[in-house]
Design an enzyme around this catalytic site. Structure first.
Site, mmCIF file in Angstrom:
data_model
loop_
_atom_site.group_PDB
_atom_site.id
_atom_site.type_symbol
_atom_site.label_atom_id
_atom_site.label_comp_id
_atom_site.label_asym_id
_atom_site.label_seq_id
_atom_site.Cartn_x
_atom_site.Cartn_y
_atom_site.Cartn_z
ATOM 1 C CE LYS A 22 13.766 12.693 17.817
ATOM 2 N NZ LYS A 22 13.176 11.700 18.721
ATOM 3 C CG ASN A 23 10.091 13.857 19.879
ATOM 4 O OD1 ASN A 23 10.702 12.970 19.290
ATOM 5 N ND2 ASN A 23 10.486 14.362 21.043
ATOM 6 C CB CYS A 120 16.616 4.122 27.126
ATOM 7 S SG CYS A 120 16.698 5.867 27.055
ATOM 8 N NE ARG A 125 12.782 7.723 27.526
ATOM 9 C CZ ARG A 125 13.093 8.427 26.448
ATOM 10 N NH1 ARG A 125 14.301 8.395 25.961
ATOM 11 N NH2 ARG A 125 12.184 9.164 25.851
ATOM 12 C CG ASP A 309 13.493 16.180 24.626
ATOM 13 O OD1 ASP A 309 13.972 15.391 25.452
ATOM 14 O OD2 ASP A 309 12.646 15.841 23.780
ATOM 15 N NE ARG A 401 17.590 8.095 18.307
ATOM 16 C CZ ARG A 401 17.148 8.363 19.534
ATOM 17 N NH1 ARG A 401 17.974 8.355 20.563
ATOM 18 N NH2 ARG A 401 15.885 8.612 19.761
HETATM 19 C C1 UD1 Z 1 8.841 11.908 24.913
HETATM 20 C C2 UD1 Z 1 9.775 12.429 23.875
HETATM 21 C C3 UD1 Z 1 11.127 12.726 24.476
HETATM 22 C C4 UD1 Z 1 10.968 13.656 25.690
HETATM 23 C C5 UD1 Z 1 9.931 13.129 26.651
HETATM 24 C C6 UD1 Z 1 9.615 14.091 27.782
HETATM 25 C C7 UD1 Z 1 8.993 11.334 21.854
HETATM 26 C C8 UD1 Z 1 9.234 10.334 20.799
HETATM 27 N N1 UD1 Z 1 9.903 11.431 22.829
HETATM 28 O O1 UD1 Z 1 9.388 10.685 25.400
HETATM 29 O O2 UD1 Z 1 11.937 13.347 23.485
HETATM 30 O O3 UD1 Z 1 12.200 13.750 26.360
HETATM 31 O O4 UD1 Z 1 8.705 12.853 25.978
HETATM 32 O O5 UD1 Z 1 9.200 15.304 27.282
HETATM 33 O O6 UD1 Z 1 8.025 12.074 21.811
HETATM 34 N N2 UD1 Z 1 6.872 6.924 32.295
HETATM 35 C C9 UD1 Z 1 6.445 5.874 33.087
HETATM 36 N N3 UD1 Z 1 5.618 4.926 32.533
HETATM 37 C C10 UD1 Z 1 5.207 4.994 31.225
HETATM 38 C C11 UD1 Z 1 5.642 6.070 30.431
HETATM 39 C C12 UD1 Z 1 6.472 7.028 31.004
HETATM 40 O O7 UD1 Z 1 6.800 5.780 34.257
HETATM 41 O O8 UD1 Z 1 4.456 4.097 30.787
HETATM 42 C C13 UD1 Z 1 7.764 7.959 32.891
HETATM 43 C C14 UD1 Z 1 9.129 8.018 32.191
HETATM 44 O O9 UD1 Z 1 10.018 7.074 32.746
HETATM 45 C C15 UD1 Z 1 9.538 9.448 32.476
HETATM 46 C C16 UD1 Z 1 8.217 10.216 32.433
HETATM 47 O O10 UD1 Z 1 7.199 9.241 32.626
HETATM 48 O O11 UD1 Z 1 10.106 9.564 33.748
HETATM 49 C C17 UD1 Z 1 7.949 10.949 31.157
HETATM 50 O O12 UD1 Z 1 8.152 10.074 30.069
HETATM 51 P P1 UD1 Z 1 7.362 10.221 28.710
HETATM 52 O O13 UD1 Z 1 6.638 11.517 28.652
HETATM 53 O O14 UD1 Z 1 6.579 8.985 28.454
HETATM 54 O O15 UD1 Z 1 8.552 10.279 27.665
HETATM 55 P P2 UD1 Z 1 8.496 9.687 26.229
HETATM 56 O O16 UD1 Z 1 7.085 9.785 25.735
HETATM 57 O O17 UD1 Z 1 9.181 8.371 26.188
#
Ligand code: UD1
Length: 427
Positions: A22-23, A120, A125, A309, A401
């Protein structure tokens, strides 16, 4: 709302098949925005988030066919004209990964309007790093009525160092950079296989990318991209969930159609627990039940570390190992919502800040439990597989989901699990 009814006690035996990731599929579908031509994606999982992304692209004017012809797991996307480059709140609120359209939309049309994702269940996030990156590439970002709007004539190459490793942030900005003017260098990138998968698709579309899968990615912008056909990687988290299902149930399960190289950290931990693994080219046989399992601590990290995850599912297993397991969650705040429900089933878990301590082995009992997010729900299904009696899991839409017909797959290897519609017919 559907429920699952699970009767525990059966060891899982046989072969279970892994779906596409999915990701990976989500960013790859978003990448179709970057070209007027047709993009065909194979091995797309049939899960709710994919349907949400279909709706999102369609709402912008794209033609999206899911599972056309006899190919059930294929999608064909054509973003000929994007008449409405807006990711609306109604869609973004149900799937935070909708922010993945930000980069490709602005790169293709020079304008992107995306609803700000709300809070969320697993923490705040934010998407500040996506926005900061686009600004470095010359975009102007404004906010009004809960939406952010990014505008630019043409994005310019930039040198972007991520403050924090972000998976969708890396993907989003990668999709922006492929059509930018000049070279973009990204440092401190996510190295997840999903980033590599996206880069493979973009390269097939004509993008010039080096270093995907490492922490430095270099992109030479091109003026246009063309259509492509791409096969999505197997889902490493679904595969990991099935490995834990085999281990927790004392079964002998062949997890087929996976990519063992993407599962290194989990496999090492399962072996430390005493689970027997036979790793093949595209399958892993998992066996347990002969000897008691031992506790092994985990600490979640970015890839190739132990995936956040898989933390909830591993915790279900930790309730069944002898000794104390310390689980440290380093990626997300507030990602222990499964703990309360596992404790209601008889587990002995305490939480302090970002650390959970699991004291095993606890006999689990059936209970009525509530799913709170995707991976927490998977953890409750796993616990229910070994609980004494019939567990009822409410709000399984969370699991739908990201897991394709999990109850049918588990039933195929001997689990007693069935889906039940809401007797009151409420949505
Ligand atoms: C993706 C995955 C999710 C997984 C996560 C971590 C998808 C669709 N989802 O989520 O299943 O749990 O990676 O492996 O691929 N952060 C910031 N600022 C930003 C972006 C992120 O501070 O602009 C922080 C987040 O709050 C979190 C950390 O960075 O603490 C990692 O988040 P991130 O890798 O971005 O997770 P997702 O990409 O949302």
């Amino acid at each position: 709302m559907d429920k699952f009814v699970v009767r525990g006690g059966n060891p899982l035996l046989g072969t279970i098949k892994v779906s596409g990731a999915k990701n990976s599929a989500l960013p790859c579908m978003a990448a179709a925005i970057l070209t007027e031509d047709e993009v065909i994606l194979e091995n797309i999982p049939q899960v709710r988030d994919i349907e949400t992304e279909r709706k999102l692209l369609a709402s912008m004017g794209a033609e999206v066919e899911l599972g056309y012809g006899r190919a059930q797991h294929r999608t064909r996307i054509k973003c000929g004209i994007l008449s409405d480059p807006v990711a609306k709140y109604e869609i973004v609120k149900t799937m935070r990964a909708s922010s993945l359209v930000l980069g490709p939309l602005i790169a293709r049309t020079g304008i992107a309007r995306v609803a700000m994702p709300g809070g969320c269940a697993i923490g705040g996030r934010p998407i500040d790093l996506h926005i900061k990156g686009l600004e470095s590439m010359g975009a102007t970002v404004t906010y009004d009525h809960g939406y952010l709007e990014a505008r630019v004539d043409r994005l310019k190459g930039a040198h972007i160092v991520f403050d924090k490793i972000t998976v969708t942030g890396t993907e989003d900005l990668l999709m922006a950079a492929v059509l930018a003017d000049g070279e973009t260098i990204f440092e401190n990138c996510a190295r997840e296989p999903e980033v590599t998968d996206l880069a493979a698709l973009l390269t097939a579309m004509g993008a010039k990318i080096e270093g995907a899968g490492t922490s430095t990615i270099r992109v030479q912008g091109v003026t246009s991209l063309h259509g492509a056909r791409h096969r999505i990687n197997p889902d490493r988290i679904e595969a990991g969930t099935f490995l834990v299902a085999g281990a927790i149930s004392g079964g002998d399960l062949n997890v087929d159609g996976c990519e063992p190289a993407h599962l290194g950290a989990l496999l090492a931990k399962l072996e430390e627990c005493g689970v027997r693994l036979d790793v093949g080219k595209e399958s892993i046989r998992v066996r347990s039940g002969d000897t008691p399992l031992k506790a092994a601590d985990i600490s979640t990290e970015e890839y190739p570390g132990f995936p956040t995850d898989m933390q909830a599912q591993y915790m279900a297993l930790a309730t069944q190992t002898e000794g104390t397991t310390v689980v440290s969650e380093n990626i997300f705040e507030n990602r222990f919502m499964h703990v309360g429900e596992l404790n209601r089933m008889g587990a002995n878990i305490t939480v302090q800040g970002r650390t959970a301590t699991v004291r095993g082995k606890s006999p689990l009992q059936s209970a009525a439990v509530m799913c709170s997010d995707l991976r927490a729900s998977a953890s409750l299904v796993l616990a229910a597989l070994v609980a004494d009696g019939e567990t009822i899991l409410d709000r399984v839409y969370h699991i739908d989901r990201g897991y394709e017909r999990i109850e049918e797959k588990l039933r195929g290897v001997g689990a007693q699990i069935r889906r039940m519609g809401d007797v009151f017919g409420k949505k």
